[in-house]
Scaffold this active site. Structure first.
Site, mmCIF file in Angstrom:
data_model
loop_
_atom_site.group_PDB
_atom_site.id
_atom_site.type_symbol
_atom_site.label_atom_id
_atom_site.label_comp_id
_atom_site.label_asym_id
_atom_site.label_seq_id
_atom_site.Cartn_x
_atom_site.Cartn_y
_atom_site.Cartn_z
ATOM 1 N N GLU A 41 46.632 52.758 22.554
ATOM 2 C CA GLU A 41 48.070 52.595 22.797
ATOM 3 C C GLU A 41 48.828 53.192 21.617
ATOM 4 O O GLU A 41 48.605 52.829 20.459
ATOM 5 C CB GLU A 41 48.496 51.133 22.993
ATOM 6 C CG GLU A 41 49.980 51.122 23.399
ATOM 7 C CD GLU A 41 50.638 49.761 23.549
ATOM 8 O OE1 GLU A 41 49.953 48.730 23.520
ATOM 9 O OE2 GLU A 41 51.880 49.757 23.692
ATOM 10 N N GLU A 66 50.442 53.101 15.344
ATOM 11 C CA GLU A 66 51.874 52.817 15.173
ATOM 12 C C GLU A 66 52.290 53.332 13.805
ATOM 13 O O GLU A 66 51.638 53.056 12.806
ATOM 14 C CB GLU A 66 52.093 51.302 15.314
ATOM 15 C CG GLU A 66 53.456 50.786 14.943
ATOM 16 C CD GLU A 66 54.610 51.427 15.715
ATOM 17 O OE1 GLU A 66 54.676 51.296 16.943
ATOM 18 O OE2 GLU A 66 55.460 52.063 15.054
ATOM 19 N N ASP A 116 59.884 56.842 21.187
ATOM 20 C CA ASP A 116 61.247 56.961 20.634
ATOM 21 C C ASP A 116 62.011 58.040 21.378
ATOM 22 O O ASP A 116 61.522 59.173 21.516
ATOM 23 C CB ASP A 116 61.181 57.293 19.142
ATOM 24 C CG ASP A 116 60.883 56.059 18.313
ATOM 25 O OD1 ASP A 116 61.155 54.945 18.777
ATOM 26 O OD2 ASP A 116 60.357 56.213 17.195
ATOM 27 N N LYS A 120 69.701 62.824 20.959
ATOM 28 C CA LYS A 120 70.695 63.865 20.615
ATOM 29 C C LYS A 120 70.047 65.243 20.670
ATOM 30 O O LYS A 120 68.849 65.387 20.418
ATOM 31 C CB LYS A 120 71.251 63.599 19.214
ATOM 32 C CG LYS A 120 72.041 62.309 19.146
ATOM 33 C CD LYS A 120 72.682 62.159 17.785
ATOM 34 C CE LYS A 120 73.282 60.767 17.654
ATOM 35 N NZ LYS A 120 73.161 60.232 16.313
ATOM 36 N N ASP A 152 62.591 54.882 29.634
ATOM 37 C CA ASP A 152 63.821 54.568 30.382
ATOM 38 C C ASP A 152 64.926 55.568 30.030
ATOM 39 O O ASP A 152 66.096 55.325 30.308
ATOM 40 C CB ASP A 152 64.277 53.124 30.089
ATOM 41 C CG ASP A 152 64.522 52.886 28.608
ATOM 42 O OD1 ASP A 152 64.457 53.843 27.816
ATOM 43 O OD2 ASP A 152 64.792 51.724 28.247
HETATM 44 C C1 LIG Z 1 61.041 52.668 21.254
HETATM 45 S S1 LIG Z 1 59.747 51.943 20.383
HETATM 46 C C2 LIG Z 1 58.764 51.190 21.630
HETATM 47 C C3 LIG Z 1 57.856 50.133 21.094
HETATM 48 C C4 LIG Z 1 56.973 49.434 22.142
HETATM 49 N N1 LIG Z 1 56.027 50.363 22.740
HETATM 50 C C5 LIG Z 1 57.833 48.804 23.209
HETATM 51 O O1 LIG Z 1 57.872 49.351 24.317
HETATM 52 O O2 LIG Z 1 58.456 47.768 22.920
HETATM 53 C C6 LIG Z 1 58.750 53.341 19.928
HETATM 54 C C7 LIG Z 1 57.640 53.008 18.938
HETATM 55 O O3 LIG Z 1 56.862 54.167 18.688
HETATM 56 C C8 LIG Z 1 56.577 54.213 17.290
HETATM 57 N N2 LIG Z 1 56.304 55.631 16.963
HETATM 58 C C9 LIG Z 1 57.193 56.639 16.856
HETATM 59 N N3 LIG Z 1 56.591 57.801 16.581
HETATM 60 C C10 LIG Z 1 55.261 57.519 16.495
HETATM 61 C C11 LIG Z 1 54.118 58.304 16.203
HETATM 62 N N4 LIG Z 1 54.221 59.615 15.945
HETATM 63 N N5 LIG Z 1 52.914 57.698 16.194
HETATM 64 C C12 LIG Z 1 52.797 56.371 16.440
HETATM 65 N N6 LIG Z 1 53.862 55.569 16.702
HETATM 66 C C13 LIG Z 1 55.072 56.133 16.737
HETATM 67 C C14 LIG Z 1 57.821 53.668 16.649
HETATM 68 O O4 LIG Z 1 57.591 53.205 15.335
HETATM 69 C C15 LIG Z 1 58.165 52.525 17.600
HETATM 70 O O5 LIG Z 1 57.511 51.328 17.252
#
Ligand SMILES: C[S@@+](CC[C@H](N)C(=O)[O-])C[C@H]1O[C@@H](n2cnc3c(N)ncnc32)[C@H](O)[C@@H]1O
Length: 346
Positions: A41, A66, A116, A120, A152
């Site tokens: 994941e 993460e 993420d 923009k 989303d």
């Molecule tokens: C919008 S959040 C969603 C978190 C979780 N999956 C949820 O749905 O509640 C996106 C997550 O991806 C992590 N993330 C961003 N870029 C990443 C990367 N290159 N490798 C691993 N994690 C990453 C961020 O730190 C963040 O915790």
């Protein structure tokens, strides 16, 4: 194993696995304590989905990747409380962990919940899922391995759908690019917020097909420990005085010499250095010390978990080249560097 969850059982509270700490590729069977299908994941956030997954499927090894340190900490505590021996958490950027740690064809399933959004226009290049990332996934996933992605953000969903449709390596498990609901799943924290705020998710349920993928993502190679002995008319203090922050591009590496620090105890100079060899980013120290015979040694300092990559050799080579400009009479007495500077070992 007491406590459950390898992040807790093997590491201290403030620690977790990082790409630099493990062998490249990693020995997952040793790390999890058993051989089992590897389910990854990416971006597990606070770990709600990952922990439910690990509970529901005790027969698989769940690897969480993460990038956020606070998120790894929160999820790590939950893994400990849950006593989940089939979970390994890593603080890592997914592309680095996949490329360096996972052998081609070794990943049994990939889940990406709400990457993420970077909405923009000038941020679009920072999105995780693009053609290149799917290509990396294609090399690491086993034939038929499921790939589940939820988002989303409408524009991101369109981008993901287009990239998947273009890729010769993935096929939808549905009759459509994505579904608008997935009744069986435990919603993530981000998903619940989106649903409350009126942003319906798109659920991509794809799989790696059987088309072989050429692999432009080799597991990074490690070189000999860099060790260069120089003769030049300067001691570490003089070298430190002449140091200026510099950025250098060599081959595919971007090297930044940030600052120089001298030990009050033994006079050693540490050059703080960032080396970006996409997807591996190392922040390390190069050490410059004097030998009793009046020679200068440059080596990799044992600070953190430095790995002697090609970029590290190039960085040491760049330091030698800079010193030669400063001190044209410089002689290389001995070197383990691989073609990283002009002069051979004397
Ligand atoms: C919008 S959040 C969603 C978190 C979780 N999956 C949820 O749905 O509640 C996106 C997550 O991806 C992590 N993330 C961003 N870029 C990443 C990367 N290159 N490798 C691993 N994690 C990453 C961020 O730190 C963040 O915790």
């Amino acid at each position: 194993m007491a406590g459950g969850g390898h992040i807790i059982a093997l590491m201290s509270w403030s620690d977790w696995y990082k790409v630099e700490q493990l062998p490249w590729p990693a020995d997952w069977a040793a790390l999890f304590g058993r051989a089992a299908p590897l389910v990854v994941e990416i971006g597990f956030g606070t770990g709600r989905f990952l922990i439910d997954l690990a509970r529901r499927r005790p027969e698989v090894n769940v690897l969480g990747l993460e990038i956020s340190i606070p998120a790894v900490r929160i999820a790590g505590r939950k893994v400990q409380r849950g006593g989940l021996p089939n979970v390994v958490l890593m603080q890592a950027s997914a592309p680095a962990a996949l490329q360096a740690l996972c052998r081609p064809g070794s990943v049994a399933e990939v889940i990406i919940n709400f990457p993420d959004p970077w909405p923009k226009k000038d941020q679009l290049g920072r999105r995780l899922i693009d053609d290149g990332f799917l290509c990396l996934l294609a090399t690491r996933m086993a034939p038929d391995a499921p790939l589940d992605i939820a988002t989303d953000v409408v524009s991101y969903a369109e981008q993901i759908a287009a990239c998947l449709a273009r890729s010769p390596h993935f096929a939808s498990r549905l009759d459509a690019p994505y579904a608008l609901d997935d009744p069986g799943r435990l919603p993530t924290k981000y998903e619940l917020a989106g649903l409350r705020e009126g942003r319906p998710p798109r659920y991509f349920q794809w799989r790696r097909n059987g088309t072989p993928a050429t692999d432009p993502f080799p597991i990074p190679q490690e070189y000999a420990m860099p060790h260069v002995v120089l003769r030049l008319p300067a001691d570490p203090a003089e070298i430190g005085r002449r140091f200026r922050p510099t950025v250098i591009e060599r081959e595919a590496a971007r090297i930044r010499f940030i600052d120089a620090y001298q030990s009050l105890r033994n006079g050693k100079l540490l050059i703080e250095t960032y080396i970006n060899e996409e997807p591996i980013l190392q922040r390390l120290a190069l050490e410059i010390r004097a030998r009793p015979a009046g020679e200068i040694v440059i080596a990799l300092a044992e600070v953190g978990f430095p790995r002697p990559t090609r970029g590290v050799h190039l960085a040491v080579g760049a330091l030698v080249d800079w010193l030669r400009e400063e001190f044209p009479s410089l002689v290389v007495v001995q070197s383990t560097l691989q073609e990283a500077h002009d002069d051979g070992a004397g």
